[in-house]
Design a protein around this motif. Sequence first.
Motif, PDB file in Angstrom:
ATOM      1  N   MET A  99       0.826  -1.204   0.000  1.00 29.54           N
ATOM      2  CA  MET A  99       0.000   0.000   0.000  1.00 29.54           C
ATOM      3  C   MET A  99       0.860   1.253   0.000  1.00 29.54           C
ATOM      4  N   GLY A 100       2.046   1.175   0.549  1.00 32.76           N
ATOM      5  CA  GLY A 100       2.973   2.294   0.545  1.00 32.76           C
ATOM      6  C   GLY A 100       3.911   2.241  -0.637  1.00 32.76           C
ATOM      7  N   MET A 101       4.927   3.084  -0.618  1.00 32.28           N
ATOM      8  CA  MET A 101       5.889   3.140  -1.718  1.00 32.28           C
ATOM      9  C   MET A 101       6.860   1.966  -1.625  1.00 32.28           C
ATOM     10  N   LEU A 102       7.065   1.290  -2.713  1.00 34.65           N
ATOM     11  CA  LEU A 102       8.017   0.187  -2.747  1.00 34.65           C
ATOM     12  C   LEU A 102       9.443   0.741  -2.706  1.00 34.65           C
ATOM     13  N   PRO A 103      10.314   0.164  -1.884  1.00 28.61           N
ATOM     14  CA  PRO A 103      11.686   0.660  -1.781  1.00 28.61           C
ATOM     15  C   PRO A 103      12.508   0.349  -3.024  1.00 28.61           C
ATOM     16  N   GLU A 104      13.562   1.127  -3.247  1.00 31.64           N
ATOM     17  CA  GLU A 104      14.381   0.904  -4.433  1.00 31.64           C
ATOM     18  C   GLU A 104      15.295  -0.301  -4.293  1.00 31.64           C
ATOM     19  N   TYR A 105      15.532  -0.759  -3.086  1.00 33.68           N
ATOM     20  CA  TYR A 105      16.276  -1.986  -2.892  1.00 33.68           C
ATOM     21  C   TYR A 105      15.999  -2.510  -1.485  1.00 33.68           C
ATOM     22  N   CYS A 106      16.276  -3.766  -1.286  1.00 32.83           N
ATOM     23  CA  CYS A 106      16.185  -4.357   0.043  1.00 32.83           C
ATOM     24  C   CYS A 106      17.096  -5.567   0.081  1.00 32.83           C
ATOM     25  N   LYS A 107      17.344  -6.054   1.306  1.00 26.78           N
ATOM     26  CA  LYS A 107      18.316  -7.124   1.480  1.00 26.78           C
ATOM     27  C   LYS A 107      17.783  -8.196   2.400  1.00 26.78           C
ATOM     28  N   GLY A 108      17.886  -9.425   1.965  1.00 22.29           N
ATOM     29  CA  GLY A 108      17.554 -10.572   2.794  1.00 22.29           C
ATOM     30  C   GLY A 108      16.147 -10.545   3.347  1.00 22.29           C
ATOM     31  N   SER A 109      16.026 -10.989   4.599  1.00 21.84           N
ATOM     32  CA  SER A 109      14.717 -11.086   5.221  1.00 21.84           C
ATOM     33  C   SER A 109      14.065  -9.722   5.424  1.00 21.84           C
ATOM     34  N   PHE A 110      14.873  -8.657   5.424  1.00 23.16           N
ATOM     35  CA  PHE A 110      14.332  -7.303   5.563  1.00 23.16           C
ATOM     36  C   PHE A 110      13.329  -6.985   4.465  1.00 23.16           C
ATOM     37  N   CYS A 111      13.532  -7.583   3.290  1.00 24.11           N
ATOM     38  CA  CYS A 111      12.597  -7.366   2.184  1.00 24.11           C
ATOM     39  C   CYS A 111      11.178  -7.754   2.596  1.00 24.11           C
ATOM     40  N   TYR A 112      11.076  -8.820   3.362  1.00 25.33           N
ATOM     41  CA  TYR A 112       9.767  -9.331   3.740  1.00 25.33           C
ATOM     42  C   TYR A 112       9.188  -8.582   4.934  1.00 25.33           C
ATOM     43  N   ASP A 113      10.009  -7.802   5.607  1.00 18.69           N
ATOM     44  CA  ASP A 113       9.523  -6.973   6.710  1.00 18.69           C
ATOM     45  C   ASP A 113       8.910  -5.675   6.206  1.00 18.69           C
ATOM     46  N   ILE A 114       9.418  -5.166   5.081  1.00 15.62           N
ATOM     47  CA  ILE A 114       9.041  -3.830   4.641  1.00 15.62           C
ATOM     48  C   ILE A 114       8.117  -3.813   3.427  1.00 15.62           C
ATOM     49  N   VAL A 115       7.930  -4.934   2.793  1.00  9.94           N
ATOM     50  CA  VAL A 115       7.008  -5.028   1.658  1.00  9.94           C
ATOM     51  C   VAL A 115       5.951  -6.079   1.981  1.00  9.94           C
ATOM     52  N   SER A 116       4.689  -5.728   1.739  1.00 13.14           N
ATOM     53  CA  SER A 116       3.598  -6.597   2.186  1.00 13.14           C
ATOM     54  C   SER A 116       3.563  -7.946   1.484  1.00 13.14           C
ATOM     55  N   TYR A 117       3.704  -7.935   0.164  1.00 13.39           N
ATOM     56  CA  TYR A 117       3.540  -9.182  -0.588  1.00 13.39           C
ATOM     57  C   TYR A 117       4.630  -9.351  -1.637  1.00 13.39           C
ATOM     58  N   TRP A 118       5.126 -10.566  -1.733  1.00 13.01           N
ATOM     59  CA  TRP A 118       6.114 -10.948  -2.745  1.00 13.01           C
ATOM     60  C   TRP A 118       5.640 -12.199  -3.468  1.00 13.01           C
ATOM     61  N   GLY A 119       6.015 -12.281  -4.733  1.00 12.95           N
ATOM     62  CA  GLY A 119       5.852 -13.536  -5.434  1.00 12.95           C
ATOM     63  C   GLY A 119       7.012 -14.456  -5.109  1.00 12.95           C
ATOM     64  N   GLN A 120       6.955 -15.658  -5.647  1.00 11.92           N
ATOM     65  CA  GLN A 120       7.975 -16.667  -5.345  1.00 11.92           C
ATOM     66  C   GLN A 120       9.223 -16.501  -6.204  1.00 11.92           C
ATOM     67  N   GLY A 121       9.138 -15.697  -7.244  1.00 12.16           N
ATOM     68  CA  GLY A 121      10.274 -15.472  -8.129  1.00 12.16           C
ATOM     69  C   GLY A 121      10.224 -16.329  -9.381  1.00 12.16           C
ATOM     70  N   THR A 122      10.789 -15.801 -10.449  1.00  9.46           N
ATOM     71  CA  THR A 122      10.916 -16.542 -11.701  1.00  9.46           C
ATOM     72  C   THR A 122      12.287 -16.230 -12.291  1.00  9.46           C
ATOM     73  N   GLN A 123      12.991 -17.273 -12.731  1.00  6.56           N
ATOM     74  CA  GLN A 123      14.375 -17.127 -13.172  1.00  6.56           C
ATOM     75  C   GLN A 123      14.448 -16.701 -14.632  1.00  6.56           C
ATOM     76  N   VAL A 124      15.279 -15.697 -14.872  1.00 11.68           N
ATOM     77  CA  VAL A 124      15.594 -15.270 -16.234  1.00 11.68           C
ATOM     78  C   VAL A 124      17.094 -15.453 -16.430  1.00 11.68           C
ATOM     79  N   THR A 125      17.462 -16.200 -17.453  1.00  8.66           N
ATOM     80  CA  THR A 125      18.864 -16.443 -17.765  1.00  8.66           C
ATOM     81  C   THR A 125      19.125 -16.006 -19.190  1.00  8.66           C
ATOM     82  N   VAL A 126      20.115 -15.114 -19.358  1.00 12.43           N
ATOM     83  CA  VAL A 126      20.457 -14.602 -20.677  1.00 12.43           C
ATOM     84  C   VAL A 126      21.883 -15.039 -20.997  1.00 12.43           C
ATOM     85  N   SER A 127      22.063 -15.701 -22.112  1.00  9.90           N
ATOM     86  CA  SER A 127      23.382 -16.213 -22.467  1.00  9.90           C
ATOM     87  C   SER A 127      23.775 -15.776 -23.873  1.00  9.90           C
ATOM     88  N   LEU A 128      25.096 -15.868 -24.129  1.00  9.36           N
ATOM     89  CA  LEU A 128      25.612 -15.462 -25.440  1.00  9.36           C
ATOM     90  C   LEU A 128      25.246 -16.473 -26.504  1.00  9.36           C
TER      91      LEU A 128
END
Length: 128
Positions: A99-128
Amino acid sequence: QVQLVESGGDSVQVGGSLKLSCEASEDIISTYEMGWYRQAPGQVRKLLSRSRNEVTSFLADSVKGRFTISQDNARNTLYLEMTALQTDDTAEYYCAADMGMLPEYCKGSFCYDIVSYWGQGTQVTVSL
């Protein structure tokens, strides 16, 4: 409890394109601040883009001109369209909502303290 589910991550070659999706389990896309982050191994989680009410309020310099955030309120879905992918774009990509402003960066478990909801993540791999 709101759930965010990302999809669309894949392995692509340099110069390729991908479109990530983030579907919310409840109708929050139109009211919450929504954003996309990425995290490479050993690095902090960094904000790529955030928007509220379909207005983009932040776009990282590293992705300007290449990435676009958008949303479909009827589908409760947030998107990240990525073009001209580079090897430096390789990372785990996360959708976030608050509901508030999303921070420009966060670290470790702190991310989950300061942002209400996160997805599980999806991997993007870019290769030559």
